[in-house]
Scaffold this motif. Structure first.
Motif, PDB file in Angstrom:
ATOM      1  N   VAL A   1      17.453  29.547  26.674  1.00 49.04           N
ATOM      2  CA  VAL A   1      16.468  28.853  25.858  1.00 49.04           C
ATOM      3  C   VAL A   1      15.454  28.142  26.742  1.00 49.04           C
ATOM      4  O   VAL A   1      14.242  28.189  26.493  1.00 49.04           O
ATOM      5  CB  VAL A   1      17.151  27.846  24.905  1.00 49.04           C
ATOM      6  N   GLN A   2      15.936  27.472  27.787  1.00 52.00           N
ATOM      7  CA  GLN A   2      15.037  26.758  28.688  1.00 52.00           C
ATOM      8  C   GLN A   2      14.082  27.713  29.394  1.00 52.00           C
ATOM      9  O   GLN A   2      12.900  27.402  29.590  1.00 52.00           O
ATOM     10  CB  GLN A   2      15.852  25.971  29.732  1.00 52.00           C
TER      11      GLN A   2
ATOM     12  N   ARG B   1       8.426  29.890  29.573  1.00 48.48           N
ATOM     13  CA  ARG B   1       7.448  30.953  29.357  1.00 48.48           C
ATOM     14  C   ARG B   1       6.395  30.526  28.341  1.00 48.48           C
ATOM     15  O   ARG B   1       5.207  30.807  28.504  1.00 48.48           O
ATOM     16  CB  ARG B   1       8.162  32.224  28.878  1.00 48.48           C
ATOM     17  N   LEU B   2       6.824  29.833  27.293  1.00 47.90           N
ATOM     18  CA  LEU B   2       5.870  29.365  26.287  1.00 47.90           C
ATOM     19  C   LEU B   2       4.897  28.361  26.886  1.00 47.90           C
ATOM     20  O   LEU B   2       3.730  28.302  26.484  1.00 47.90           O
ATOM     21  CB  LEU B   2       6.613  28.724  25.113  1.00 47.90           C
TER      22      LEU B   2
END
Length: 256
Positions: free
Chosen positions: A9-10, A15-16
């Motif tokens: 998730v991290q 990336r976002l």
């Protein structure tokens, strides 16, 4: 068991964070080998017909990405709901095993969820309640949330509208709304849920009104510049009476 790790998730969050505010610059020369002093293909000419037209393809991609990210938010909310319910189950089991009195089993669970979601304890309790409703009684709504077809708020509207129904009737309303939620606005979702609830259990309307009264409250929140928000959630008749009293007092104060 969860199928997803915190590290994964991290990594995705990282990336976002690198998403650009604009699309990569496009080549403005007609050919990469053109001479540097050659005019760009979209250079202003003074003629409106030849004015720059923006980036239609890039804008379509941006809108598509916005939509996809909104679906991602919904899917993440669905995952949080499932995880919260599993955490609640695990914690309750651990508390019983530790000999915690039955009346106190469950204490502190909502607070931990609130802390993890960076919310207040009250908000954490509501989120846990929503999660339980979605997982146990509103499977179609949860599926739509998981698929990114509806927002967490829209799922909340359905949960609120069906809160006073029996589990069986709640599931029936959920089934009736299945496949329709993505094309409906918030008001339509609420109206459809309430209509279905009334059809299945007319007394639910009375029960809902009685339940709403139990949720009455007055809250105080700080505002900028030494101000504050005083908010009241009251039955309509009482709210009108309070407003009239405050309006009358304000008028009398101005007249002095």
């Amino acid at each position: 068991m969860l199928g997803l790790t915190v590290d994964e998730v991290q990594e995705f969050i990282s990336r976002l964070a690198m998403v650009s505010e604009s699309a990569p610059q496009q080549q403005t020369l007609s050919d990469p080998t053109d001479a540097p002093d050659r005019a760009p293909a979209h250079a202003p000419t003074g003629d409106p017909a030849h004015a720059p037209t923006g980036d239609p393809a890039g804008d379509r991609a941006r809108i598509a990405l916005l939509s996809a990210l909104e679906s991602l938010k919904a899917a993440a909310a669905a995952a949080q709901a499932r995880i919260a319910v599993e955490f609640d189950r695990s914690q309750r089991h651990a508390q019983r095993e530790a000999g915690v009195p039955s009346a106190k089993v469950g204490v502190g669970i909502a607070e931990q969820i609130a802390l993890a979601r960076r919310e207040s304890p009250t908000r954490g309790s509501r989120l846990l309640g929503l999660a339980k409703a979605l997982v146990h009684e509103l499977p179609h709504t949860l599926a739509a949330l998981s698929a990114g077809e509806v927002s967490e708020w829209r799922a909340t509207i359905i949960a609120q509208a069906t809160a006073v129904l029996s589990a069986e009737d709640r599931q029936a309303v959920d089934a009736r709304l299945a496949g329709r939620l993505g094309a409906m606005a918030d008001r339509q979702v609420r109206a459809a849920a309430l209509a279905a609830a009334y059809e299945l259990d007319p007394r639910s309307v009375v029960d809902r009104a009685a339940y709403a009264v139990t949720q009455r409250r007055v809250t105080l929140r700080p505002a900028p510049d030494t101000m504050a928000y005083l908010t009241a959630l009251l039955p309509a008749a009482q709210a009108v009476a309070v407003f009239a009293a405050l309006h009358g007092a304000a008028g009398a104060a101005r007249a002095e």
